[in-house]
Design a protein around this motif. Structure first.
Motif, short mmCIF file in Angstrom:
data_model
loop_
_atom_site.label_atom_id
_atom_site.label_comp_id
_atom_site.label_asym_id
_atom_site.label_seq_id
_atom_site.Cartn_x
_atom_site.Cartn_y
_atom_site.Cartn_z
N GLY A 1 0.82 -1.21 0.00
CA GLY A 1 0.00 0.00 0.00
C GLY A 1 0.85 1.26 0.00
N LEU A 2 1.95 1.22 0.80
CA LEU A 2 2.84 2.39 0.83
C LEU A 2 3.50 2.61 -0.53
CD1 LEU A 2 4.26 4.62 2.38
CD2 LEU A 2 5.96 2.94 3.15
N ALA A 3 3.94 1.51 -1.16
CA ALA A 3 4.57 1.65 -2.47
C ALA A 3 3.58 2.21 -3.49
CB ALA A 3 5.10 0.28 -2.94
N ARG A 4 2.34 1.72 -3.41
CA ARG A 4 1.34 2.24 -4.36
C ARG A 4 1.05 3.71 -4.10
NH1 ARG A 4 -2.18 1.19 -8.13
NH2 ARG A 4 -4.23 2.16 -8.13
N ALA A 5 0.99 4.11 -2.82
CA ALA A 5 0.74 5.51 -2.51
C ALA A 5 1.86 6.40 -3.07
CB ALA A 5 0.62 5.70 -1.00
N LEU A 6 3.12 5.93 -2.92
CA LEU A 6 4.23 6.71 -3.47
C LEU A 6 4.13 6.79 -5.00
CD1 LEU A 6 7.14 5.29 -1.29
CD2 LEU A 6 6.09 7.55 -1.12
N TRP A 7 3.76 5.66 -5.61
CA TRP A 7 3.64 5.65 -7.08
C TRP A 7 2.52 6.59 -7.55
CZ3 TRP A 7 -0.12 4.16 -10.61
CH2 TRP A 7 0.33 3.99 -11.92
N LEU B 1 11.57 -0.13 -4.21
CA LEU B 1 12.36 -0.60 -3.07
C LEU B 1 11.45 -0.94 -1.88
CD1 LEU B 1 15.38 1.89 -3.21
CD2 LEU B 1 15.34 -0.52 -3.88
N VAL B 2 10.45 -0.09 -1.65
CA VAL B 2 9.53 -0.35 -0.54
C VAL B 2 8.76 -1.66 -0.78
CG1 VAL B 2 7.47 0.48 0.65
CG2 VAL B 2 9.32 2.05 0.11
#
Length: 679
Positions: free
Chosen positions: A26-32, A260-261
């Protein structure tokens, strides 16, 4: 409940690992998504910046022209030298101009700067096509500058556009300053000044639906999914600017942080899952052994229940099978072993329950018969009911296989019912052979009628030709009786020709048949009435056309049916009485099928319903040739067409009160009857 809680506690570490994986994903998707949003904002900014630059540059150039027009209006006169001086300065200071023109109030080019040959501006007056004229009219009406749509510059320099700036003094027009711009030069000059903001983006400028400029050539790798549009509005013109980032720009804006996350979360979750798995292996093996033991016990209990159920139902099956005429019942287990075989048919096949029970399908039946029965037995054990007609020992049998279920609904055996159908198969084969012979006979009759009518045409034409010659050359010298004989001979020949043509039309119903298609009966009826227009006017008839549906039919043959029925309604009327004809139809449902019921009603002479069948026969007439013309084929053709469509035709009538002909046809035809056939 305690067992469920223990299982839940055992799986808590794995659930934690999954939660970590989901959180990092979820964090990686939010950053993307954040990067995507920033890219979208930058793309929108590029589009708006380009549109604003176009608007500002256009207003700057038009404002300069308006200042010159205002100064000339105040001075009251304009010299060529002054015009060329001002025009040369503007051409030098602003890019994108092709030329400046002073146009007089009669819309005639007076002075052009520069003076180099320009085929677009040569000749008087100025060419006024639709795109030039619209902007000119707007400038004159509003007494304000107006910009035209883009158009093709005649000197081969590509697309351009015009700016009309009116020179108004008081209430009168002194003329126009016409600015001719090249789109490519203008936009390159404007966008070059915003190169920093627009770097890394492809731009496409549209005038209406026309693409007029691209900053980067198509196929350069633009991220079309992120295209943003902005509108540049100026002096009645509206251009749309589409901006898209290049793939290189997208790549530069991307950060490796989301990947990376995500990778870190996946690795952590995997390690946690492996650790939990190693801890659970020993306990899982113990539980598997326990389940295997319980499963074996349950299987033994199930086999015992099945055996009891089979014994209980065995007598019932035997009693039922023993009283089925020409049939036999077989019960078999999952190994295809016969548990029960009973019925009068066994003795006729040289079998018995003693020989079959306890044996498998392949042990007691021939290999060919067993191979035919095997798919039915397997389907029954899989829960499907199937049937097939199978030959055996020179006879035919209908075999039905069904699953046998226990109280829980599980299939534990299969049952087969076999019935002899040899007599039925022989009767069906005889029926097919008879139908084939009838079809061949019908085809031969049609071919005979077609060929005979064709072969008879030639001698008949000779009889008519020589009769006409005889009447023309020797009619004056023949006696009255001779002329009478000659007229009778020619009349008989004409009637014979009508009969042959009717026979040809009758035979062509099937030989020239076309596939069924969606047929609008209302349109067909209007075409028929148009063909009969002269006849309708001669008889002073009134035609009432009701609602008619669209059905699956042969449009040409539907036209024949309506032509014959309406023509008969106009023909068979009392002398001195104007015909009245009504055509209507309705869709009705009968036996699960939609039918079209077409009715043609008249107020003619009618007929006695005792002759109902006779009027639909070929060459049958209820009236002499002296009363009403015709060959007696029209209604026969209608009947044959109705039969070919799987329908029927009938009529109701009373002498002196008119008739109603009713044609019933299927509204939808099956694909298998696309060509149809006459009965």
């Amino acid at each position: 409940m305690a067992e469920h809680r223990a299982r839940l506690r055992a799986w808590l570490p794995l659930l934690a690992g999954c939660a970590i994986l989901l959180a990092t994903a979820g964090l990686a998707r939010a950053l993307w998504l954040q990067e995507e949003k920033q890219m979208e904002q930058k793309t929108a900014l590029a589009a708006r910046s380009a549109a604003a630059a176009i608007e500002a540059s256009m207003r700057t150039r038009v404002l300069a022209l308006e200042r010159i027009a205002a100064r000339w209006a105040e001075d009251g006169a304009l010299s060529e030298v002054q015009f060329r001086h001002e025009a040369a300065r503007l051409l030098r200071d602003f890019g994108g101009y092709e030329a400046l023109v002073f146009v007089d109030p009669e819309v005639t080019n007076r002075w052009i700067e520069p003076q180099a040959p320009n085929r677009f501006l040569e000749g008087l007056p100025v060419p006024l096509d639709e795109r030039r004229l619209e902007a000119l009219q707007r400038a004159r009406r509003d007494r304000a500058a107006a910009v035209s749509r883009t158009l093709r510059i005649a000197n081969g320099k590509g697309l351009g556009f015009l700016t009309w700036v009116p020179i108004v003094r008081g209430d009168g027009f002194q003329g126009y300053i016409l600015g001719v711009f090249l789109v490519e030069d203008f936009l390159e000059n404007v966008l070059e000044g915003n190169a920093g903001v627009l770097a890394g983006y492809t731009l496409a400028v549209h005038d209406g639906g026309d693409l007029i400029h691209t900053r980067v050539a198509p196929g350069s790798g633009a991220g079309l999914r992120r295209t943003h549009a902005a509108e540049a509005a100026f002096y009645g013109g509206r251009w749309r600017v589409d901006a898209s980032p290049l793939l290189a720009t997208v790549a530069e804006e991307r950060s490796p942080l989301p990947w990376l996350v995500g990778a870190s979360g996946a690795l952590i979750g995997l390690l946690l899952t492996l650790a939990i798995r190693q801890a659970q292996v020993a306990r899982a093996r113990a539980r598997e052994a326990e389940r295997a033991r319980h499963s074996l016990e349950e299987e033994m209990l199930e086999r015992e229940r099945v055996t009891v159920a089979l014994h209980r139902s065995e007598e019932l099956y035997r009693t039922l099978a023993a009283h089925l005429p020409d049939a036999a019942v077989f019960l078999f287990d999952s190994d295809l072993r016969y548990l029960l075989a009973e019925g009068p048919l066994l003795e006729g096949l040289g079998l018995s329950n003693v020989r079959l029970e306890g044996k498998t399908l392949g042990e007691r039946l021939p290999a060919e018969a067993a191979a035919r029965l095997l798919p039915l037995y397997v389907a029954a054990l899989e829960g499907d009911a199937t049937s097939a007609e199978i030959p055996f020992d020179g006879r035919w049998f209908l075999v039905r296989a069904v699953p046998v279920r226990n109280e829980a609904g599980e299939v534990y055996a299969g049952m087969v019912l076999a019935q002899e159908i040899t007599e039925r198969r022989l009767a069906e084969e005889e029926l097919r052979a008879t139908a084939a012979r009838l079809e061949d006979s019908n085809r031969e009759l049609q071919d005979f009628a077609y060929i005979a009518s064709h072969d008879l045409q030639e001698p008949l034409r000779k009889v008519q030709a020589f009769g006409d010659r005889l009447a023309g050359r020797y009619g004056a010298v023949l006696e009255e009786q001779g002329r009478d004989y000659l007229e009778r001979m020619l009349g008989a020949a004409r009637r014979m020709q009508d009969l042959l043509e009717g026979l040809l039309r009758f035979s062509r119903i099937t030989t020239n048949a076309r596939p069924f298609e969606r047929c609008d009966l209302a349109q067909v009826a209007r075409q028929v009435l148009a063909d009969l227009e002269v006849r309708v006017e001669e008889t002073n008839a009134s035609i009432e056309l009701g609602p008619l549906p669209v059905i699956d039919a042969d449009p040409l043959q539907m036209r024949q049916v309506l032509q014959n029925l309406i023509a008969n309604a106009l023909k068979f009327t009392e002398p001195g009485r104007a015909p009245h004809v009504r055509i209507e139809a309705a869709l009705v449902r009968e036996g699960g099928q939609r039918l079209c019921e077409l009715r043609v009603t008249d107020r003619g002479i009618g007929f006695d319903e005792r002759y109902l069948e006779k009027i639909f026969a070929v060459f049958q007439r209820l009236h002499g040739r002296g009363s009403y013309e015709g060959s007696g084929v029209g209604l026969a053709i209608c009947r044959k067409i109705a039969l070919r469509h799987g329908g029927s035709i009938t009529a109701t009538s009373k002498p002196g009160e008119g008739s109603t002909f009713v044609v019933r046809l299927p509204a939808e035809q099956a694909a298998a009857t696309a060509l149809g056939s006459a009965a």
